[in-house]
Design an enzyme around this catalytic site. Structure first.
Site, PDB file in Angstrom:
ATOM      1  N   ARG A  14       0.638  -1.255   0.160  1.00  0.00           N
ATOM      2  CA  ARG A  14       0.162   0.094  -0.283  1.00  0.00           C
ATOM      3  C   ARG A  14       0.505   1.235  -0.412  1.00  0.00           C
ATOM      4  O   ARG A  14       2.027   1.491  -0.056  1.00  0.00           O
ATOM      5  CB  ARG A  14      -1.178   0.098   1.136  1.00  0.00           C
ATOM      6  CG  ARG A  14       0.173  -0.443   2.225  1.00  0.00           C
ATOM      7  CD  ARG A  14      -1.047  -0.086   3.509  1.00  0.00           C
ATOM      8  NE  ARG A  14      -0.019   0.500   4.829  1.00  0.00           N
ATOM      9  CZ  ARG A  14       0.295  -0.696   6.124  1.00  0.00           C
ATOM     10  NH1 ARG A  14      -0.126  -1.733   5.166  1.00  0.00           N
ATOM     11  NH2 ARG A  14       1.499  -0.872   7.088  1.00  0.00           N
ATOM     12  N   ARG A  36       5.233  -7.143   4.636  1.00  0.00           N
ATOM     13  CA  ARG A  36       5.027  -8.392   5.903  1.00  0.00           C
ATOM     14  C   ARG A  36       3.752  -9.326   5.831  1.00  0.00           C
ATOM     15  O   ARG A  36       3.699 -10.165   6.109  1.00  0.00           O
ATOM     16  CB  ARG A  36       5.034  -7.560   6.844  1.00  0.00           C
ATOM     17  CG  ARG A  36       6.155  -8.159   7.891  1.00  0.00           C
ATOM     18  CD  ARG A  36       6.331  -7.414   9.117  1.00  0.00           C
ATOM     19  NE  ARG A  36       5.748  -6.615   9.746  1.00  0.00           N
ATOM     20  CZ  ARG A  36       5.151  -6.081  10.696  1.00  0.00           C
ATOM     21  NH1 ARG A  36       5.520  -6.833  11.437  1.00  0.00           N
ATOM     22  NH2 ARG A  36       4.225  -5.352  10.483  1.00  0.00           N
ATOM     23  N   ASP A  62       9.617  -9.512   6.781  1.00  0.00           N
ATOM     24  CA  ASP A  62      10.020  -8.725   7.391  1.00  0.00           C
ATOM     25  C   ASP A  62      11.369  -8.539   6.855  1.00  0.00           C
ATOM     26  O   ASP A  62      12.414  -9.173   7.679  1.00  0.00           O
ATOM     27  CB  ASP A  62      10.438  -9.288   8.926  1.00  0.00           C
ATOM     28  CG  ASP A  62      10.255  -8.418  10.027  1.00  0.00           C
ATOM     29  OD1 ASP A  62      10.946  -7.427   9.486  1.00  0.00           O
ATOM     30  OD2 ASP A  62       9.888  -8.401  10.930  1.00  0.00           O
ATOM     31  N   VAL A  63      11.381  -7.015   6.623  1.00  0.00           N
ATOM     32  CA  VAL A  63      12.615  -6.782   5.744  1.00  0.00           C
ATOM     33  C   VAL A  63      13.947  -6.575   7.283  1.00  0.00           C
ATOM     34  O   VAL A  63      15.320  -6.397   6.853  1.00  0.00           O
ATOM     35  CB  VAL A  63      13.001  -5.040   5.477  1.00  0.00           C
ATOM     36  CG1 VAL A  63      12.124  -5.375   3.691  1.00  0.00           C
ATOM     37  CG2 VAL A  63      12.339  -4.176   6.279  1.00  0.00           C
ATOM     38  N   SER A 141      12.632  10.243   4.453  1.00  0.00           N
ATOM     39  CA  SER A 141      12.154  11.815   5.515  1.00  0.00           C
ATOM     40  C   SER A 141      12.300  12.656   5.193  1.00  0.00           C
ATOM     41  O   SER A 141      13.178  13.017   5.669  1.00  0.00           O
ATOM     42  CB  SER A 141      11.223  10.980   6.683  1.00  0.00           C
ATOM     43  OG  SER A 141      10.392  11.909   6.777  1.00  0.00           O
ATOM     44  N   TYR A 154      12.503   8.083  14.929  1.00  0.00           N
ATOM     45  CA  TYR A 154      12.405   7.791  12.740  1.00  0.00           C
ATOM     46  C   TYR A 154      13.093   8.656  12.356  1.00  0.00           C
ATOM     47  O   TYR A 154      13.534   8.705  11.904  1.00  0.00           O
ATOM     48  CB  TYR A 154      10.855   8.317  12.909  1.00  0.00           C
ATOM     49  CG  TYR A 154      10.942   8.307  11.335  1.00  0.00           C
ATOM     50  CD1 TYR A 154      10.254   7.126  10.998  1.00  0.00           C
ATOM     51  CD2 TYR A 154       9.983   9.499  10.857  1.00  0.00           C
ATOM     52  CE1 TYR A 154       9.238   7.400   9.548  1.00  0.00           C
ATOM     53  CE2 TYR A 154       9.365   9.465   9.776  1.00  0.00           C
ATOM     54  CZ  TYR A 154       9.547   7.967   8.496  1.00  0.00           C
ATOM     55  OH  TYR A 154       9.032   8.364   7.690  1.00  0.00           O
ATOM     56  N   ALA A 156      16.403   9.153  13.237  1.00  0.00           N
ATOM     57  CA  ALA A 156      17.466   8.910  13.500  1.00  0.00           C
ATOM     58  C   ALA A 156      17.799   8.076  12.609  1.00  0.00           C
ATOM     59  O   ALA A 156      18.522   7.431  11.946  1.00  0.00           O
ATOM     60  CB  ALA A 156      18.008   8.351  14.948  1.00  0.00           C
TER      61      ALA A 156
END
Ligand code: NDP
Length: 243
Positions: A14, A36, A62-63, A141, A154, A156
Site C-alpha cells: 500500500r 510483511r 520482514d525486512v 523522510s 524515526y 535517527a
C-alpha cells in the site's frame, strides 16, 4: 521469459510503495513486491501490475529479519538480478523521547529502516555487481533531514539512511550502480491519516499533503536512463516544507 528489467520494492502492499510498483510497471519493469502482513493489499497491487502487462511476484518477509530476508529472496535471485531496489518498507512509532520505549519504539524503528536496508540491499548488490549496472533508492523522510519532535527514533533512522545512501554511492560509483534517496514530506497514506492536519497544513508552502504517486514519480525518474549521472543525492518531494 520476460525481457523487462525487474524492480524490487519493499513495503509495496500500500501507500508510497504500492504507487511506486504501479508506476514502475507503467515504465516497463517487472515487479517484485515485498510486504510483511497486508496480503489483501499486496494482491490488489499484483493484479494492477499484471493489468499493466508486467509480471509481478509477491515476497512476504520482514525486512528486519535476516533469516526471512535470505529465505525469501535468495531463490528468486538465482535466475533474476533486479535492476532496481527500492527500500521503502517502514513505519513510525511516535512519542517524546522521555516516554519512548527502548525495544518497541527505538530499536524496532531502527531495525526496520536500517537493518532492512542493509539486509535486502546487500543480497541484491552482490548480484548487481556482476552486471555492473543497477539503482538503489532509499525512501527517507523530511524527518531525517530536519528532525521532528516526537520522532527521535524515526528521524535517527532516516538520517542514518541518508548517510548510508551517500557512503554506498561512493563505494558503488565505479561499478555503475547509482544510489540515491527520495525524501517525502507529508504524503497521504495510512502513516499520516491520524496526524493533526490543522497544525501541519499551514507549514506546507504548497498548502496540501502530497499523493503517493508524487513520491513515486521521483523514484521512477531515478530508475530511468534520464537519471544516469545522479548518485548520492537526496531528492525531496515535500511541497516545500523543508528547503
Ligand atoms: P504505509 O504504512 O502506507 O505502508 C508501509 C508499507 O511497509 C506496507 O506495505 C507495510 O506492509 C510495509 N512494511 C512495514 N514494515 C515492514 C517490514 N518490517 N517488513 C516488510 N514490510 C513492511 O506507509 P507509507 O507508504 O506512508 O510509507 C512508505 C515509506 O515512506 C516508509 O519508509 C516511510 O517511512 C516513508 N515516508 C512516508 C511519509 C508519509 O508521509 N507517508 C513521509 C516520509 C517518508 P505490511 O503492513 O504488510 O507490513
Amino acid at each position: 521469459m520476460s525481457s523487462s528489467p525487474t524492480a524490487l520494492i519493499t513495503g509495496a502492499s500500500r501507500g508510497i510503495g504500492a504507487a511506486t510498483a504501479e508506476m514502475l510497471a507503467q515504465d516497463g519493469f517487472d515487479i517484485w513486491i515485498n510486504y510483511r502482513s497486508d496480503h489483501e493489499g499486496a494482491e490488489i497491487i499484483r493484479q494492477r501490475v499484471k493489468d499493466l502487462g508486467q509480471s509481478c511476484k509477491l515476497l512476504t518477509f520482514d525486512v528486519a529479519d535476516p533469516q526471512e530476508v535470505s529465505k525469501a529472496l535468495e531463490p528468486h535471485l538465482k535466475d533474476t538480478t533486479p535492476f532496481a531496489v527500492i527500500n521503502n518498507a517502514g513505519f513510525s512509532a511516535d512519542t517524546l523521547m522521555l516516554t519512548m520505549d527502548f525495544d518497541q519504539s527505538w530499536k524496532r524503528v531502527l531495525n526496520v529502516h536500517l537493518d532492512g536496508f542493509f539486509l535486502v540491499t546487500k543480497l541484491v548488490l552482490e548480484k548487481m555487481l556482476r552486471r555492473r549496472t543497477g539503482r538503489v533508492i532509499n525512501i527517507v523522510s523530511t524527518s531525517g533531514q530536519a528532525g521532528v519532535a516526537g520522532q527521535v527514533n524515526y528521524s535517527a533512522a532516516k538520517s542514518g539512511l541518508i548517510g548510508a545512501t551517500k557512503a554506498l554511492a561512493k563505494e558503488m560509483g565505479k561499478r555503475n550502480i547509482l544510489v540515491n534517496a527520495v525524501a517525502p514530506g507529508y504524503i497521504e497514506t495510512e502513516m499520516t491519516k491520524d496526524l493533526p492536519m490543522e497544525h501541519i497544513l499551514p507549514k506546507i508552502p504548497l498548502g496540501r499533503l502530497g499523493k503517493p504517486h508524487e513520491a513515486a514519480g521521483a523514484v521512477s525518474f531515478l530508475c530511468s536512463p534520464r537519471a544516469s549521472y545522479i548518485t548520492g543525492q537526496v531528492i525531496a518531494v515535500n511541497g516545500g516544507i523543508y528547503m
